[in-house]
Design an enzyme around this catalytic site. Sequence first.
Site, mmCIF file in Angstrom:
data_model
loop_
_atom_site.group_PDB
_atom_site.id
_atom_site.type_symbol
_atom_site.label_atom_id
_atom_site.label_comp_id
_atom_site.label_asym_id
_atom_site.label_seq_id
_atom_site.Cartn_x
_atom_site.Cartn_y
_atom_site.Cartn_z
ATOM 1 N N MET B 1 0.829 -1.176 0.013
ATOM 2 C CA MET B 1 0.081 0.066 -0.056
ATOM 3 C C MET B 1 0.931 1.312 0.175
ATOM 4 O O MET B 1 1.874 1.190 0.281
ATOM 5 C CB MET B 1 -0.908 -0.170 1.258
ATOM 6 N N CYS B 2 0.141 2.486 -0.208
ATOM 7 C CA CYS B 2 0.686 3.733 -0.183
ATOM 8 C C CYS B 2 0.261 4.481 0.571
ATOM 9 O O CYS B 2 -0.626 4.121 1.400
ATOM 10 C CB CYS B 2 0.964 4.068 -1.812
ATOM 11 N N GLU B 3 0.831 5.906 0.815
ATOM 12 C CA GLU B 3 0.260 6.916 1.579
ATOM 13 C C GLU B 3 0.054 8.174 0.474
ATOM 14 O O GLU B 3 0.661 8.409 -0.135
ATOM 15 C CB GLU B 3 0.928 7.082 2.799
ATOM 16 N N ASN B 108 -3.905 5.421 -3.522
ATOM 17 C CA ASN B 108 -3.875 4.411 -2.617
ATOM 18 C C ASN B 108 -4.409 3.232 -2.892
ATOM 19 O O ASN B 108 -5.880 3.495 -2.737
ATOM 20 C CB ASN B 108 -3.603 5.128 -1.262
#
Lengths: 260, 260
Positions: B1-3, B108
Amino acid sequence: MCELLGMSANVPTDICFSFSGFLHRGGGTGPHRDGWGIAFYEAGGYRDFRDPHPSVDSPIARLIRDYPIKSHVVISHIRQANVGQVKLANTHPFTREMWGRPWCYAHNGQLSEAWQELPLSFYQPVGTTDSEHAFCWLMGELRQAFPEPPQDPESLWCHLHRLCEQLRGLGVFNLLLADGEHLYTYCSSKLAHITRRAPFGQASLSDAELNVNFAEHTTPNDVVSVIATEPLTDNEDWVRMEPGELLVWRDGEIQGRFKT
Amino acid sequence: MCELLGMSANVPTDICFSFSGFLHRGGGTGPHRDGWGIAFYEAGGYRDFRDPHPSVDSPIARLIRDYPIKSHVVISHIRQANVGQVKLANTHPFTREMWGRPWCYAHNGQLSEAWQELPLSFYQPVGTTDSEHAFCWLMGELRQAFPEPPQDPESLWCHLHRLCEQLRGLGVFNLLLADGEHLYTYCSSKLAHITRRAPFGQASLSDAELNVNFAEHTTPNDVVSVIATEPLTDNEDWVRMEPGELLVWRDGEIQGRFKT
């Protein structure tokens, strides 16, 4: 007027040396105080850095000079505004995506007012310059003629040359254009180029006290071509392009040449 | 995952404080080592900075942290790759021009394999991520529905909400999208926001030892909203968005709210 700087290389190469001289012209040795930008095609993609302030004072320009970004194709521009106020949206290079590739463009020169009548289709300008309008027109014309990348790239190059000639009919139109693989350079009044290959020698910048011995930074198979409005070094033989000439560069070599 | 990190403000505001905490998550306090990017809309245009290296080690990220770029709308992203290798072309935010405006997007989440069947029209991805493909689809759908900017912006927002809901049907889709004036935030699983206005107080970062007294850096009429995957400060009340919710921000205020 503005100044242009481009590079095409067969190995990922940093442009720190040439850029060191070039950025001095942005408010230092030259009058181009109205912004600057640089675009890099790297193996994994595209990015550009633009700033509406003089390059000689810009912390972003200093970062680019000191942080070697290795690239096959580079386009840079320093601006002395004529059409369109000094602001980020009017700062070259401009970019648009076509066929899933980021195309990048910078222009030196000025077009007659007729540029406002160049019809637009897929692409619209964000800023207010003649340069970006001409870019959007050019890309729209290419995309209409080639909805997909052509099998035969020569047909694209030939069409691009015709479009450049049309723009030259409107004024001064020196161009750097790239699709990530090819660098296209079109001369309306002023562009010069040099190709460096083994045996590499010394070069000395015209605009700053800086020398480099390329033999220390290269391998024997490297081919690196630099294209600029005015020669950047004072001890090498730059070749001046002819008005109406389009050169197609790939991996540092000339792949195509079109003349009026 | 990303932010994700976004900002909408009614005065040109720098994001140095929030970005200081955020960039620590890019390989420092967080696992998002696979690149980062930040896009700024300034009065005079748009620019972004992207790097496929961890933000915590990036000289470009340090420049952004220390060089206050004042902006009305900001979008930033740090990446932990799932679909698409670690390279510049896969680094958010992505951008495309529509109606002469630069649209910017960061995502995201992760979509099911069906993303590959989302039909594309005007816009084609440059990289290989589900995120950029979804962006190109989204922009193409908007452009087909609205060849020109609509007189009634609510109709656009409502259509955008329907498209986001469709993407949420394919997996996790938290979105930041901007057109230079509006910031659109859509929550699929995780997004939180805070609006700072007079009387301004102290804030303390969760990810770095840094405090700021906003009263010293603002005027009484300033309104600044920050939107992030996880709250960035530990002494303020952040509001968590609901799954399926789209918020439309302008000048730091919520202008539109759409729910499932």
